[in-house]
Design an enzyme around this catalytic site. Sequence first.
Site, PDB file in Angstrom:
ATOM      1  N   GLY A 190      43.351  51.229  36.632  1.00  7.65           N
ATOM      2  CA  GLY A 190      42.927  51.583  35.282  1.00  7.65           C
ATOM      3  C   GLY A 190      43.994  51.166  34.301  1.00  7.65           C
ATOM      4  CB  CYS A 223      46.442  49.351  40.487  1.00  8.39           C
ATOM      5  SG  CYS A 223      47.426  48.679  39.150  1.00  8.39           S
ATOM      6  CE1 TYR A 224      46.730  56.190  35.293  1.00  5.03           C
ATOM      7  CE2 TYR A 224      44.778  56.864  36.521  1.00  5.03           C
ATOM      8  CZ  TYR A 224      45.759  57.140  35.591  1.00  5.03           C
ATOM      9  OH  TYR A 224      45.787  58.358  34.964  1.00  5.03           O
ATOM     10  CD  GLU A 280      40.630  45.686  43.514  1.00  4.64           C
ATOM     11  OE1 GLU A 280      41.372  45.899  44.499  1.00  4.64           O
ATOM     12  OE2 GLU A 280      40.888  46.110  42.377  1.00  4.64           O
ATOM     13  CG  HIS A 292      44.204  44.928  41.623  1.00  6.78           C
ATOM     14  ND1 HIS A 292      43.379  45.948  41.222  1.00  6.78           N
ATOM     15  CD2 HIS A 292      45.226  44.903  40.725  1.00  6.78           C
ATOM     16  CE1 HIS A 292      43.861  46.506  40.128  1.00  6.78           C
ATOM     17  NE2 HIS A 292      44.983  45.891  39.812  1.00  6.78           N
ATOM     18  CE  LYS A 336      21.739  34.953  38.254  1.00  9.58           C
ATOM     19  NZ  LYS A 336      21.059  35.439  37.042  1.00  9.58           N
ATOM     20  CG  ASP A 376      19.514  38.524  36.920  1.00 12.98           C
ATOM     21  OD1 ASP A 376      19.710  38.163  38.088  1.00 12.98           O
ATOM     22  OD2 ASP A 376      20.260  38.225  35.981  1.00 12.98           O
ATOM     23  CB  SER A 377      13.530  39.666  34.644  1.00  9.88           C
ATOM     24  OG  SER A 377      12.923  38.432  34.715  1.00  9.88           O
ATOM     25  CB  SER A 420      14.037  36.568  31.274  1.00 11.89           C
ATOM     26  OG  SER A 420      14.609  36.539  32.571  1.00 11.89           O
ATOM     27  N   GLY A 421      11.672  35.840  33.577  1.00 15.60           N
ATOM     28  CA  GLY A 421      11.290  34.832  34.566  1.00 15.60           C
ATOM     29  C   GLY A 421      12.445  34.442  35.467  1.00 15.60           C
ATOM     30  N   GLY A 422      13.650  34.892  35.133  1.00 12.72           N
ATOM     31  CA  GLY A 422      14.805  34.603  35.995  1.00 12.72           C
ATOM     32  C   GLY A 422      14.821  35.551  37.180  1.00 12.72           C
TER      33      GLY A 422
END
Length: 515
Positions: free
Chosen positions: A55, A82-83, A172, A170, A371, A228-229, A224-226
């Site tokens: 953080g 880290c934090y 990750e 980190h 993604k 994700d949608s 949107s047709g992508g």
Amino acid sequence: MKKDLILILDFGSQYSHMIARRIRDLKVDTFLCDYNISISHILSIKPKGIILSGGPFSVYDNESPLISKNIFQLNIPIFGICYGMQLISFIFGGKIERSKYKEYGKSKFIIDHSNNNLFDGIPKESIVWMSHSDEIRNIPKKFKITGHTSSCKIASFSHINKDIYAVQFHPEVKNTEFGISILKNFVFHICKCTPNWDWDNFVHNAIDKIKKRVEKKKVLLGFSGGIDSLVTAYIIHNAIGNSLNCIFVDTGFLLKEEEERISFLCKKMNFPIKIIDAKNRFLSRLNGVIDPEVKRKIIGEEFISVFQEESEKIKDIEFLAQGTIYSDIIESSSKENQLSHSIKSHHNVGGLPSTTFMKLKLIEPLKELFKDEVRKIGKKIGLPEEMLHRHPFPGPGLSIRIIGEVNEKKISILRKAESILLQELKNSNIYDSVSQAFIILLPVKSVGVMGDRRTYEHSAVLRVINTEDFMTATFSNLSYEFLEKISNRIVNEVDGINRMVYDITSKPPSTIEWE
Ligand code: XMP
């Protein structure tokens, strides 16, 4: 059956979602929540392990986020990053100071205690990614130092007899050479998780949650047709059937191929999609507009007005759904993370405060995902390869690829050029090896000569990039032969463009789209 779960307490690091993503990659369920979750809530979740994220704070700041010491009495393994490490030290009475040398970037990490479960199988020396300005001076009693770097004497520590571990770097991020192995050691060796979570579990959970939340009300989805949608629509349709109302807004800023794809999808999908022809209203609102942020804001507003009008036509409408994914949130809003600045507005409709504006509640089942994770779900639910690997196309479409004022003539020029690019990418089998490719039409004109005739036309830019997560990207290393082919075809076939250049900048410092 309930799956083993790792709980991540989020202290605002730009990498918190990356930790969650790495745990999912290990096929273990994860829940990223606000750091101030109550002990009773933690107990109800029954996590097998808890990670304290990094953080932007210093533990001595007045408003720094702290947690109760009781978390350490739960007998659940804890890993501070880290934090998170500084917090453990602070809570147990260690001493933290602002370090003389801020450390951002790669460092050589040396393990001091090889009999530490967290570092099983990791070489004594390896490269790690540091990003901190505070450091621990003295560790608390009952803790031992387990590793250091040349400028940070206490780069990792652990409790002498409890499962409490911490690292200053980190694990990750990809730049930490053995970061995934460290996370694996925590998740499997220390927390004893079974790797039995997969994307089916995600989809089932998402469907379940939406079913319970929506009940008999109606949902409006901006389609949107992508990918994700499409995935969002699949999940919601499975949860509530035809209470889902999908609308596709035709802004007039679409590629020719996008229009064709949407009509194909309308016939193919098992849920109805209503197409709204909003070409004129979008174009007229952009009349005379040059500033990219103003363009984005206007387009956002117009999208909202269309949704508002459509929602008023649906009885019992209570929710607005969107295919927002994590990169949309992190780059378009600064509220998610105090450290991150807003780069561009309206990466999705969610860039605007639609909840208050439209009085609809938001449903965003993919908002924590990257993604490539959405692609994995897409594959699971049987979307065809072609849809999974289609390049992203931004909501504001061609309007943000026409630098300066947008008008019908410029849209038509750009559409032709983009269409040629797409054909050539496919003909040369390059489409799938790059992440995104498009043309930008510049307001800069230059002199050329065609068939002994002087021309004075637009210049255009070819932008082709490779990326894993669209948060960073490099320009693609294309052959001169391919570049030449694109340049020849566009200049010869598209009236209005007489010069092509190739964009050779990465993100950062540039962004992928020009506006
Ligand atoms: P930038 O230009 O921010 O783009 O580096 C990162 C990715 O996001 C896409 N993009 C958008 N997608 N609505 C979208 O749905 C938008 O307003 C938008 N702006 C950028 C961009 O094409 C790239 O894939």
